[in-house]
Design an enzyme around this catalytic site. Structure first.
Site, PDB file in Angstrom:
ATOM      1  N   GLU A 104       0.824  -1.218   0.000  1.00  0.00           N
ATOM      2  CA  GLU A 104       0.000   0.000   0.000  1.00  0.00           C
ATOM      3  C   GLU A 104       0.858   1.267   0.000  1.00  0.00           C
ATOM      4  O   GLU A 104       0.819   2.076   0.941  1.00  0.00           O
ATOM      5  CB  GLU A 104      -0.979  -0.008   1.175  1.00  0.00           C
ATOM      6  CG  GLU A 104      -1.969  -1.153   1.090  1.00  0.00           C
ATOM      7  CD  GLU A 104      -3.088  -1.062   2.126  1.00  0.00           C
ATOM      8  OE1 GLU A 104      -2.901  -0.399   3.145  1.00  0.00           O
ATOM      9  OE2 GLU A 104      -4.153  -1.656   1.873  1.00  0.00           O
ATOM     10  N   CYS A 117       5.036  13.496   2.413  1.00  0.00           N
ATOM     11  CA  CYS A 117       6.223  13.797   3.205  1.00  0.00           C
ATOM     12  C   CYS A 117       6.757  15.183   2.856  1.00  0.00           C
ATOM     13  O   CYS A 117       6.798  15.569   1.684  1.00  0.00           O
ATOM     14  CB  CYS A 117       7.289  12.732   2.959  1.00  0.00           C
ATOM     15  SG  CYS A 117       8.797  13.076   3.893  1.00  0.00           S
ATOM     16  N   CYS A 126       9.846  16.339   4.260  1.00  0.00           N
ATOM     17  CA  CYS A 126      11.203  16.421   4.817  1.00  0.00           C
ATOM     18  C   CYS A 126      12.121  17.207   3.877  1.00  0.00           C
ATOM     19  O   CYS A 126      11.732  17.541   2.755  1.00  0.00           O
ATOM     20  CB  CYS A 126      11.761  15.019   5.060  1.00  0.00           C
ATOM     21  SG  CYS A 126      12.246  14.174   3.548  1.00  0.00           S
ATOM     22  N   GLU A 144      -6.044  -8.276  -0.966  1.00  0.00           N
ATOM     23  CA  GLU A 144      -6.598  -8.406   0.386  1.00  0.00           C
ATOM     24  C   GLU A 144      -8.107  -8.267   0.257  1.00  0.00           C
ATOM     25  O   GLU A 144      -8.615  -7.225  -0.144  1.00  0.00           O
ATOM     26  CB  GLU A 144      -6.044  -7.314   1.313  1.00  0.00           C
ATOM     27  CG  GLU A 144      -4.554  -7.452   1.555  1.00  0.00           C
ATOM     28  CD  GLU A 144      -3.989  -6.353   2.462  1.00  0.00           C
ATOM     29  OE1 GLU A 144      -4.784  -5.682   3.168  1.00  0.00           O
ATOM     30  OE2 GLU A 144      -2.765  -6.150   2.434  1.00  0.00           O
TER      31      GLU A 144
HETATM   32  C1  GLA Z   1      -4.172  -2.925   4.815  1.00  0.00           C
HETATM   33  C2  GLA Z   1      -2.820  -3.568   4.821  1.00  0.00           C
HETATM   34  C3  GLA Z   1      -2.724  -4.829   5.611  1.00  0.00           C
HETATM   35  C4  GLA Z   1      -3.503  -4.735   6.864  1.00  0.00           C
HETATM   36  C5  GLA Z   1      -4.903  -4.347   6.567  1.00  0.00           C
HETATM   37  C6  GLA Z   1      -5.687  -4.186   7.819  1.00  0.00           C
HETATM   38  O1  GLA Z   1      -4.963  -3.137   3.753  1.00  0.00           O
HETATM   39  O2  GLA Z   1      -2.315  -3.791   3.539  1.00  0.00           O
HETATM   40  O3  GLA Z   1      -1.385  -5.043   5.914  1.00  0.00           O
HETATM   41  O4  GLA Z   1      -2.905  -3.806   7.693  1.00  0.00           O
HETATM   42  O5  GLA Z   1      -4.920  -3.118   5.921  1.00  0.00           O
HETATM   43  O6  GLA Z   1      -5.296  -3.032   8.499  1.00  0.00           O
END
Ligand code: GLA
Length: 639
Positions: free
Chosen positions: A145, A155, A157, A315
């Site tokens: 991510e 950022c 800096c 995810e």
């Molecule tokens: C994101 C991240 C994961 C995890 C989930 C839940 O999507 O990529 O690593 O942290 O959120 O917080």
């Protein structure tokens, strides 16, 4: 490659090694063929500078492979270890309030810091060399991510500031040119040395909308920071391409995340992945906690559009989630629902987050498929059911998604609105979402694209609030409409040029002849009851094919002077009572619809029906509210 990829994010480093075989067996039983590993495991893979330990990961991968499971390896750069930060505290990013992040979270790094680049090269090269021939490795996920900094947005800096100044130098050539194009004469902001140029740190009270920096500076900084993420990713891509040419490269994006130009980020990847949490309030999303099924569908379509083909869900929410507070749990059947929606929109991989719920760390409450004690329960049963059903969907996974309608979502517009939100209640993504929902409710396939994509093959292009309009985009729009395209424009279009200056012509600026209207006045609207003027239900009359419909409007009203168009809608009451607000201009086989206000769902639906009728696009299979029907085509057969 097995289709679809079906799996989970797996963290062998979070449990004892005795558990690994039990997990692999349970996974295999559920039909899982892929897991993602190691994306936060830097401190275990490189416990000290230049000292590597892959033995534990090798062992876990061997066990998984013995159960027919392949792996996607994460490069662990989203979690720089404590020893690295101790040696190079300058790696920590600085937020818009000038505060440097401390160690204790993740994503605590600045993407332009040389010390971080060196550390990245070291760990990524070591991993790539170690796993380049491993038969279980299918792909790499770069970092995790990108851009999702928790303690800020961008950022600020000194490394970023210097890099920004250099970037400006390349872009503008001379300070005279920059001063002139930015209009720095305003408030004596003229620069006589590149080093004087700041990054746009917060200069309005926390909680106030937007920024009071020069809008040209703000937009350029947003472009620069987006590019710095793209370049940071390139650093890793190059290493992996050199050392592991046979592996796929992906990154997990975040759907509607607004701070990186995802089209550019996707260019260097083999496949786009994204993280889909339908029940998660995201701080940067226009929809906050109110993700509706159409918003999720829209995010899928946006991700599919980045490379114009199938993508992965890296995810997929698999349980109640949250850091400090726990969200409502997915209802029985809901994980399956989200999975099928993902597949319907073009996902070729479903990887659940996460396999087992972890009893330590910040994400103790982020529930996975298995509970803390590892005993399979109702969520596991549901995954098993899906695993079985997926066996029959092989053909569909890569089937085409033919769309005749595109919606344009511009990163320049997102960032210009970020600096100047313009009106209470005006959210760019909400405007995109309203148009999207009108098509979605009729099961009409939509692609989401940017102004840098090609839209020439679509019949309809909807470009809500095309706030920043570059000259070449306007030229392409003209040519495409003249060649028969149907363009839908709304209020706040053609307002800014590429430098984020308001143009000194009647709105919609360079599109005014194309639309056949001039905006002669306008007003922001407050929510009903908050004062005058406000919109509300039945604030305008829409005449569609001779029938008058009363529909609602909010957020904004343009007062139009019609030069050369047919009037479809007029205001009833309000500051522009009786003035035209929705128009249609025919140009050869093409047409332009201009909408001077933000229509409610009913207004959007009526207008989109008109667009479908005019263009001969067939609506999809009719379905009850919130039942989505997606058409996919494979070898001439409709599914
Ligand atoms: C994101 C991240 C994961 C995890 C989930 C839940 O999507 O990529 O690593 O942290 O959120 O917080």
């Amino acid at each position: 490659m097995a289709h679809p990829l079906f799996g989970a994010a797996y963290y062998p480093e979070h449990c004892s090694a005795e558990r690994w075989s039990i997990d692999a067996r349970l996974m295999q039983q559920a039909g899982i063929n892929t897991v993602r590993l190691a994306e936060f495991a830097w401190s275990r893979l490189e416990p000290k500078t230049g000292v590597f330990d892959f033995a534990w990961l090798d062992k876990a991968i061997d066990i998984l492979m013995a159960h027919g499971i392949q792996v996607i390896l994460g490069t662990p750069t989203a979690a720089p270890p404590a020893w690295l930060i101790q040696a190079h505290p300058e790696i920590l990013p600085v937020n818009e309030d000038g505060q440097r992040a401390g160690f204790g979270m993740r994503r605590h790094y600045c993407p332009t810091q040389p010390a971080f680049h060196a550390a990245t090269r070291r760990i990524v090269q070591a991993m790539a060399r170690h796993y380049q021939q491993h038969p279980a490795v299918l792909a790499w996920q770069i970092d995790n991510e990108l851009g999702n900094i928790t303690n800020g947005i961008r950022c600020h800096c000194s490394s970023c500031r210097t890099a920004f100044q250099y970037w400006l130098q390349q872009r503008y050539g001379s300070l005279e040119r920059l001063n002139s194009l930015w209009g720095t004469v305003f408030w004596s902001q003229e620069y006589s040395a590149w080093e004087q140029i700041p990054t746009p740190m917060r200069n309005v009270r926390p909680g106030s909308p937007g920024s009071a920096h020069n809008p040209s500076l703000y937009l350029d900084f947003a472009r620069f920071t987006s590019e710095s993420w793209v370049q940071y990713q390139q650093l890793q891509v190059q290493i992996l391409r050199d050392l592991c040419p046979q592996h796929l490269i992906t990154h997990n994006l975040m759907g509607l995340f607004p701070y990186i130009n995802y089209v550019k980020l996707a260019q260097d990847l083999d496949v786009v992945s994204w993280d889909n949490y339908p029940r998660l309030p995201t701080p940067w999303s226009a929809f906050k906690g109110n993700w509706s099924p159409s918003h999720v569908a829209m995010a899928h379509d946006l991700m599919r559009g980045l490379k114009g083909r199938t993508y992965w869900v890296m995810e997929q929410q698999a349980g109640p989630s949250g850091w400090g507070r726990i969200s409502p749990t997915p209802l029985p059947g809901e994980i399956r629902l989200w999975t099928l929606q993902s597949l319907a929109h073009g996902a070729e991989a479903i990887v659940y987050f996460r396999w087992q719920t972890c009893n330590v760390g910040t994400e103790q409450y982020w529930h996975g498929i298995l509970p803390y004690d590892g005993t399979p329960g109702r969520r596991y049963e549901e995954i098993c059911q899906i695993g079985e059903e997926l066996q029959c969907l092989d053909t569909l996974v890569t089937a085409a998604f033919p769309a005749e309608v595109a919606i344009l979502r511009s990163y320049d517009a997102l960032w210009a609105f970020e600096a100047q939100p313009t009106a209470e209640g005006l959210s760019y993504d909400d405007q995109i979402g309203r148009s999207y929902r009108a098509f979605w409710r009729r099961n009409v396939a939509v692609d989401l694209i940017t102004e840098d994509s090609s839209w020439e093959s679509y019949k309809v292009l909807v470009a809500p609030c095309l706030f920043v309009l570059r000259e070449e985009v306007s030229t392409r729009l003209h040519a495409w409409v003249e060649a028969g395209g149907t363009l839908v424009l709304t209020f706040r279009s053609g307002v800014k040029d590429a430098y984020n200056r308001v143009i000194d012509q009647p709105l919609p600026g360079a599109l005014r002849d194309l639309a056949g209207v001039h905006v002669i006045d306008y007003t922001a609207l407050l929510p009903a009851g908050a004062g005058v003027p406000c919109g509300g239900p039945e604030s305008l009359e829409l005449v569609i094919d001779g029938t008058i419909h009363r529909v609602g409007a909010d957020v904004w009203m343009d007062d139009l002077e019609v030069k050369d168009a047919e009037v479809l809608g007029t205001y009833r009451g309000g500051p522009f009572d009786g003035a035209p607000t929705v128009t249609l201009k025919r140009i050869g086989a093409g047409r332009v619809i201009y909408v001077g206000t933000s229509l409610d769902d009913r207004g959007q639906a009526l207008l989109m029906n008109k667009v479908l009728d005019e263009t001969g696009i067939k609506p999809g299979v009719p379905s009850p509210d919130n039942v989505e029907v997606v058409r996919r085509v494979h070898e001439g057969t409709d599914y």
